[in-house]
Motif scaffolding. Structure first.
Motif, PDB file in Angstrom:
ATOM      1  N   ALA A   8       0.875  -1.172   0.000  1.00 58.98           N
ATOM      2  CA  ALA A   8       0.000   0.000   0.000  1.00 58.98           C
ATOM      3  C   ALA A   8       0.902   1.208   0.000  1.00 58.98           C
ATOM      4  O   ALA A   8       2.101   1.113   0.206  1.00 58.98           O
ATOM      5  N   VAL A   9       0.310   2.373  -0.229  1.00 59.14           N
ATOM      6  CA  VAL A   9       1.093   3.603  -0.241  1.00 59.14           C
ATOM      7  C   VAL A   9       1.798   3.749   1.108  1.00 59.14           C
ATOM      8  O   VAL A   9       1.188   3.616   2.155  1.00 59.14           O
ATOM      9  N   GLY A  10       3.090   3.998   1.062  1.00 57.98           N
ATOM     10  CA  GLY A  10       3.853   4.197   2.281  1.00 57.98           C
ATOM     11  C   GLY A  10       4.364   2.920   2.928  1.00 57.98           C
ATOM     12  O   GLY A  10       5.114   2.991   3.891  1.00 57.98           O
ATOM     13  N   ARG A  11       3.970   1.787   2.454  1.00 60.55           N
ATOM     14  CA  ARG A  11       4.447   0.520   3.015  1.00 60.55           C
ATOM     15  C   ARG A  11       5.629   0.017   2.209  1.00 60.55           C
ATOM     16  O   ARG A  11       5.805   0.358   1.052  1.00 60.55           O
ATOM     17  N   ARG A  12       6.396  -0.837   2.829  1.00 63.02           N
ATOM     18  CA  ARG A  12       7.515  -1.437   2.111  1.00 63.02           C
ATOM     19  C   ARG A  12       6.982  -2.405   1.050  1.00 63.02           C
ATOM     20  O   ARG A  12       5.837  -2.860   1.134  1.00 63.02           O
ATOM     21  N   PRO A  13       7.793  -2.722   0.058  1.00 62.06           N
ATOM     22  CA  PRO A  13       7.347  -3.630  -1.010  1.00 62.06           C
ATOM     23  C   PRO A  13       7.026  -5.024  -0.457  1.00 62.06           C
ATOM     24  O   PRO A  13       7.607  -5.465   0.539  1.00 62.06           O
ATOM     25  N   LEU A  14       6.111  -5.675  -1.111  1.00 61.78           N
ATOM     26  CA  LEU A  14       5.802  -7.058  -0.758  1.00 61.78           C
ATOM     27  C   LEU A  14       6.982  -7.943  -1.144  1.00 61.78           C
ATOM     28  O   LEU A  14       7.662  -7.679  -2.143  1.00 61.78           O
ATOM     29  N   PRO A  15       7.233  -9.008  -0.389  1.00 55.19           N
ATOM     30  CA  PRO A  15       8.330  -9.905  -0.748  1.00 55.19           C
ATOM     31  C   PRO A  15       8.026 -10.626  -2.064  1.00 55.19           C
ATOM     32  O   PRO A  15       6.866 -10.876  -2.394  1.00 55.19           O
ATOM     33  N   ALA A  16       9.066 -10.941  -2.790  1.00 55.64           N
ATOM     34  CA  ALA A  16       8.911 -11.671  -4.051  1.00 55.64           C
ATOM     35  C   ALA A  16       8.463 -13.101  -3.766  1.00 55.64           C
ATOM     36  O   ALA A  16       8.862 -13.705  -2.766  1.00 55.64           O
ATOM     37  N   LYS A  17       7.628 -13.626  -4.642  1.00 57.03           N
ATOM     38  CA  LYS A  17       7.208 -15.018  -4.491  1.00 57.03           C
ATOM     39  C   LYS A  17       8.432 -15.920  -4.596  1.00 57.03           C
ATOM     40  O   LYS A  17       9.340 -15.666  -5.382  1.00 57.03           O
ATOM     41  N   PRO A  18       8.434 -17.006  -3.823  1.00 55.62           N
ATOM     42  CA  PRO A  18       9.591 -17.906  -3.869  1.00 55.62           C
ATOM     43  C   PRO A  18       9.652 -18.689  -5.183  1.00 55.62           C
ATOM     44  O   PRO A  18       8.636 -18.922  -5.825  1.00 55.62           O
ATOM     45  N   ASP A  19      10.848 -19.091  -5.544  1.00 58.48           N
ATOM     46  CA  ASP A  19      11.071 -19.918  -6.730  1.00 58.48           C
ATOM     47  C   ASP A  19      10.838 -21.372  -6.347  1.00 58.48           C
ATOM     48  O   ASP A  19      11.569 -21.927  -5.526  1.00 58.48           O
ATOM     49  N   LEU A  20       9.829 -21.973  -6.915  1.00 60.67           N
ATOM     50  CA  LEU A  20       9.490 -23.370  -6.631  1.00 60.67           C
ATOM     51  C   LEU A  20       9.733 -24.230  -7.867  1.00 60.67           C
ATOM     52  O   LEU A  20       8.966 -25.121  -8.180  1.00 60.67           O
ATOM     53  N   SER A  21      10.814 -23.960  -8.546  1.00 66.18           N
ATOM     54  CA  SER A  21      11.061 -24.559  -9.856  1.00 66.18           C
ATOM     55  C   SER A  21      11.513 -26.010  -9.829  1.00 66.18           C
ATOM     56  O   SER A  21      11.765 -26.584 -10.871  1.00 66.18           O
ATOM     57  N   ASP A  22      11.581 -26.638  -8.682  1.00 58.41           N
ATOM     58  CA  ASP A  22      12.022 -28.029  -8.611  1.00 58.41           C
ATOM     59  C   ASP A  22      10.853 -28.975  -8.882  1.00 58.41           C
ATOM     60  O   ASP A  22      10.662 -29.965  -8.202  1.00 58.41           O
ATOM     61  N   ALA A  23      10.048 -28.665  -9.877  1.00 58.74           N
ATOM     62  CA  ALA A  23       8.855 -29.446 -10.196  1.00 58.74           C
ATOM     63  C   ALA A  23       9.185 -30.851 -10.675  1.00 58.74           C
ATOM     64  O   ALA A  23       8.363 -31.741 -10.582  1.00 58.74           O
ATOM     65  N   ALA A  24      10.375 -31.079 -11.186  1.00 59.05           N
ATOM     66  CA  ALA A  24      10.749 -32.402 -11.684  1.00 59.05           C
ATOM     67  C   ALA A  24      11.051 -33.380 -10.562  1.00 59.05           C
ATOM     68  O   ALA A  24      11.176 -34.573 -10.800  1.00 59.05           O
ATOM     69  N   ALA A  25      11.129 -32.902  -9.328  1.00 60.91           N
ATOM     70  CA  ALA A  25      11.485 -33.777  -8.211  1.00 60.91           C
ATOM     71  C   ALA A  25      10.511 -34.930  -8.047  1.00 60.91           C
ATOM     72  O   ALA A  25      10.912 -36.033  -7.703  1.00 60.91           O
ATOM     73  N   ASP A  26       9.220 -34.701  -8.319  1.00 67.80           N
ATOM     74  CA  ASP A  26       8.252 -35.778  -8.137  1.00 67.80           C
ATOM     75  C   ASP A  26       8.375 -36.861  -9.198  1.00 67.80           C
ATOM     76  O   ASP A  26       7.785 -37.919  -9.075  1.00 67.80           O
ATOM     77  N   ARG A  27       9.149 -36.598 -10.250  1.00 60.17           N
ATOM     78  CA  ARG A  27       9.367 -37.605 -11.279  1.00 60.17           C
ATOM     79  C   ARG A  27      10.641 -38.405 -11.026  1.00 60.17           C
ATOM     80  O   ARG A  27      10.950 -39.321 -11.769  1.00 60.17           O
ATOM     81  N   ARG A  28      11.375 -38.025  -9.973  1.00 62.77           N
ATOM     82  CA  ARG A  28      12.561 -38.785  -9.596  1.00 62.77           C
ATOM     83  C   ARG A  28      12.145 -39.770  -8.510  1.00 62.77           C
ATOM     84  O   ARG A  28      10.978 -40.138  -8.412  1.00 62.77           O
ATOM     85  N   ASP A  29      13.068 -40.187  -7.687  1.00 59.38           N
ATOM     86  CA  ASP A  29      12.694 -41.151  -6.653  1.00 59.38           C
ATOM     87  C   ASP A  29      11.920 -40.466  -5.524  1.00 59.38           C
ATOM     88  O   ASP A  29      11.928 -39.241  -5.402  1.00 59.38           O
ATOM     89  N   PRO A  30      11.243 -41.247  -4.687  1.00 53.13           N
ATOM     90  CA  PRO A  30      10.410 -40.674  -3.627  1.00 53.13           C
ATOM     91  C   PRO A  30      11.191 -39.788  -2.654  1.00 53.13           C
ATOM     92  O   PRO A  30      10.660 -38.784  -2.190  1.00 53.13           O
ATOM     93  N   ALA A  31      12.427 -40.129  -2.361  1.00 61.27           N
ATOM     94  CA  ALA A  31      13.225 -39.325  -1.435  1.00 61.27           C
ATOM     95  C   ALA A  31      13.438 -37.914  -1.991  1.00 61.27           C
ATOM     96  O   ALA A  31      13.386 -36.931  -1.240  1.00 61.27           O
ATOM     97  N   ASP A  32      13.661 -37.802  -3.301  1.00 64.63           N
ATOM     98  CA  ASP A  32      13.805 -36.482  -3.931  1.00 64.63           C
ATOM     99  C   ASP A  32      12.500 -35.691  -3.841  1.00 64.63           C
ATOM    100  O   ASP A  32      12.508 -34.488  -3.574  1.00 64.63           O
ATOM    101  N   ALA A  33      11.376 -36.360  -4.093  1.00 67.27           N
ATOM    102  CA  ALA A  33      10.077 -35.693  -4.019  1.00 67.27           C
ATOM    103  C   ALA A  33       9.807 -35.193  -2.606  1.00 67.27           C
ATOM    104  O   ALA A  33       9.321 -34.075  -2.414  1.00 67.27           O
ATOM    105  N   VAL A  34      10.133 -35.998  -1.616  1.00 66.15           N
ATOM    106  CA  VAL A  34       9.927 -35.620  -0.214  1.00 66.15           C
ATOM    107  C   VAL A  34      10.805 -34.419   0.132  1.00 66.15           C
ATOM    108  O   VAL A  34      10.332 -33.435   0.716  1.00 66.15           O
ATOM    109  N   GLU A  35      12.069 -34.472  -0.229  1.00 63.82           N
ATOM    110  CA  GLU A  35      12.994 -33.377   0.090  1.00 63.82           C
ATOM    111  C   GLU A  35      12.575 -32.079  -0.598  1.00 63.82           C
ATOM    112  O   GLU A  35      12.581 -31.003   0.013  1.00 63.82           O
TER     113      GLU A  35
END
Length: 159
Positions: A8-35
């Motif tokens: 809002a006016v006078g407030r600090r900027p909102l934080p940037a959305k996090p990068d969740l680009s590890d979408a391929a993890a669920d196609r690897r082994d279950p331990a990778d998907a969990v981590e």
């Protein structure tokens, strides 16, 4: 910076959305998907808390971030697939929906306390003052023989 970056006016900027680009993890082994899922949950909830601090300074925010940190540091829980609904942390022994609900869930409250519930039934198992105590209660009520999460759904595991 566009108008979506400012809380809002006078407030600090909102934080940037996090990068969740590890979408391929669920196609690897279950331990990778969990981590990958533990990392994603931590990032998303940290972002949500920081965003609320900008938009609603001083408003209580449930201790979900601390709960995820504490539960993720517990070896026996870190091998399970974490997910959440309505601030509650759930842990599954499979990596895809529908999840296997065999582990107590934890609901962080706005007053700083934590409620631990029996899986599936939703009966209150106990209430604690800290995330550490809530995680200890979950660990104390883990089913015997529970191992690391496996790939698939609860339906796949029940065949």
């Amino acid at each position: 910076m566009d108008s979506h970056d400012l809380g809002a006016v006078g407030r600090r900027p909102l934080p940037a959305k996090p990068d969740l680009s590890d979408a391929a993890a669920d196609r690897r082994d279950p331990a990778d998907a969990v981590e990958a899922r533990w990392r994603q949950l931590a990032l998303v909830w940290q972002w949500r808390r920081e965003r609320q601090e900008v938009l609603r300074p001083g408003a209580a925010f449930p201790g979900i971030v601390r709960l995820i940190e504490v539960a993720g540091a517990e070896r026996t829980l870190r091998q399970l697939y974490p997910y959440n609904s309505h601030f509650a942390l759930h842990l599954s022994s499979c990596t895809q929906y529908p999840y296997a609900l065999r582990v107590p869930s934890v609901l962080p409250r706005h007053d700083g306390r934590f409620q631990v519930f029996v899986p599936r039934v939703g009966t209150l198992l106990g209430e604690t003052d800290t995330a550490e105590a809530a995680v200890a209660l979950v660990v104390a009520h883990l089913p015997a023989g529970l191992g690391p999460a496996v790939a698939g759904t609860a339906d796949d595991l029940c065949r």
